[in-house]
Design a protein around this motif. Structure first.
Motif, PDB file in Angstrom:
ATOM      1  N   ALA A 281      40.752   1.277 -35.369  1.00  0.00           N
ATOM      2  CA  ALA A 281      41.316   2.330 -36.702  1.00  0.00           C
ATOM      3  C   ALA A 281      42.605   1.110 -36.635  1.00  0.00           C
ATOM      4  CB  ALA A 281      41.376   3.747 -35.367  1.00  0.00           C
ATOM      5  N   LEU A 282      43.731   0.483 -36.352  1.00  0.00           N
ATOM      6  CA  LEU A 282      43.968  -0.238 -37.071  1.00  0.00           C
ATOM      7  C   LEU A 282      43.848  -1.375 -37.442  1.00  0.00           C
ATOM      8  CD1 LEU A 282      46.063  -0.469 -33.021  1.00  0.00           C
ATOM      9  CD2 LEU A 282      46.566   0.410 -34.690  1.00  0.00           C
TER      10      LEU A 282
ATOM     11  N   ALA B 299      46.013   5.947 -39.484  1.00  0.00           N
ATOM     12  CA  ALA B 299      44.157   5.395 -38.753  1.00  0.00           C
ATOM     13  C   ALA B 299      43.845   6.849 -39.519  1.00  0.00           C
ATOM     14  CB  ALA B 299      45.044   5.780 -37.833  1.00  0.00           C
TER      15      ALA B 299
END
Length: 401
Positions: free
Chosen positions: A131-132, A161
């Motif tokens: 996600a990052l 995110a």
């Protein structure tokens, strides 16, 4: 000898043009020489490097924020790259590598990733790492409260995110089918599917489908999940399936006297049940399933690999047995951290050198050989046949959703 040849360059017929990157200079006493220069790529009209954003602070000054490494600067990061910096050098990873290290500089904003059991442990770190780096991450969890909390933690870390939680209980074949139907309704592609969820040292219990819970949660639930989403994976190709197994797969067997995978070993009665042995058998199933899945789907652009996340990983997977919890607590200073535990999963999911390759087993980001039975094609085919029969008997098989 010409001045250019003296400078280590080939001679040229042109007296007006120098090769790119060279310029003519002169000393104070009139001698002419030629110098190779390194041009700085300012690129003020190009995008910022991935993970950076331009913002304005309280004084109205422009600052540049690196959201992944949590730092800010007044210096435009686009000025930090020279022509020579563009060269990409391959890097080898090992047991000390972290998931974020493997993803450094990667832009996954065009990827959709689905991870089972992603609300805690290495599953959470895997989801957080993806996600990052921009991926759209689906947390498939049996506990929506814990799943939503995990998603919130990631979004608190980076407000952009893209993380969402969906209900999927691998102990229920009905729940798996309902999850697959809900996922398909979103009309999303699926580029990476991580079969991560597992239980260990569980007391003996039967699922609503009448099977031993460790076997169903670790293997059969994932088997059905992949079957239900096969068409999505094929449409999204190239796609990857990553199956989290364990080195404990080496300490067991699955075959009966006829050389077939024995259901009585995978789903034994209570009197024959030993929780650690049930876990070992389920982890062997993971590798056999991964190998057979790769054989069947690789012609369609979907590859699959299995892995061991790390030696003596400290997670909550052992929480149901006090002795194992005690032993893991004693060993905790010598174990991998969660980021290191997620590294091999992430490596198998994104490593460019694995594009189109599968049917392998990895440990510490290196390919290694699993047990002899885990390499046996006959055992893999037998397990696949048994899994199909169990699913068919309990929910009518895999039907088009």
């Amino acid at each position: 000898m010409s001045a250019l040849k003296y400078a280590g360059m080939d001679d040229t017929d042109s007296e007006d043009e120098l090769p790119p990157g060279w310029e003519e200079r002169s000393t104070k006493d009139g001698w002419v020489y030629y110098a190779k220069i390194s041009l700085c790529v300012l690129c003020f009209f190009a995008d910022l490097p991935y993970g950076w954003e331009q913002e304005t602070n309280e004084k109205g000054q422009i600052i540049y924020v690196d959201h992944i490494n949590k730092r800010s600067t007044f210096f435009d990061p686009r000025q930090a790259f020279t022509v020579e910096d563009v060269v990409v050098k391959p890097k080898r990873y090992d047991g000390n590598s972290s998931a974020l290290e493997i993803l450094q500089g990667r832009d996954l904003s065009d990827k959709v990733v689905l991870i089972t059991g992603a609300n805690s442990g290495i599953g959470f770190e895997t989801a957080r790492s993806f996600a990052l780096h921009g991926a759209h991450v689906i947390l498939a969890c049996r506990n929506l409260t814990r799943g939503n909390k995990a998603a919130s933690l990631i979004q608190d870390e980076w407000h952009k995110a893209r993380v969402e939680t969906m209900m999927c209980d691998l102990a229920s074949l009905r729940s798996v089918r309902e999850f697959a139907q809900a996922f398909k309704a979103k009309k999303l592609p699926l580029h990476i599917l991580v079969c991560n969820a597992a239980v260990c040292t569980q007391p003996w219990s039967l699922t609503e489908d009448g099977l031993e819970s460790t076997f169903q949660i670790c293997h059969l639930g994932h088997f059905l999940l992949v079957q239900c989403l096969e068409d999505v994976l094929r449409r999204s190709a190239p796609a990857r399936v990553v199956v989290v197994s364990s080195e404990s797969h080496r300490f067991t067997g699955l075959l009966d006297s006829c050389g077939k995978v024995d259901l009585a070993l995978l789903s034994p009665p209570k009197k024959d049940y030993w929780s650690m042995l049930a876990y070992n058998r389920a982890k062997l199933c993971n590798i056999l399933f991964s190998n057979e899945l790769h054989r069947r789907l690789s012609p369609h652009g979907v590859t699959c690999n299995a892995l061991h996340p790390g030696n003596v990983m400290y997670t909550a997977i052992h929480r149901s047995w006090w002795l194992m919890t005690f032993l893991f607590t004693l060993a905790r200073p010598f174990t991998k951290c969660m980021q290191q535990g997620a590294a091999t999963t992430v490596y198998c999911a994104v490593a460019p050198e694995l594009e189109g390759l599968g049917g392998m087993y990895f440990n510490n980001c290196f390919r290694c050989l699993p047990s002899l039975q885990a390499q046996d094609d006959g055992s893999a085919a037998s397990l696949w046949e048994l899994s199909e029969r169990l699913v068919s008997e309990r929910c009518g098989g895999v039907q088009a959703l």
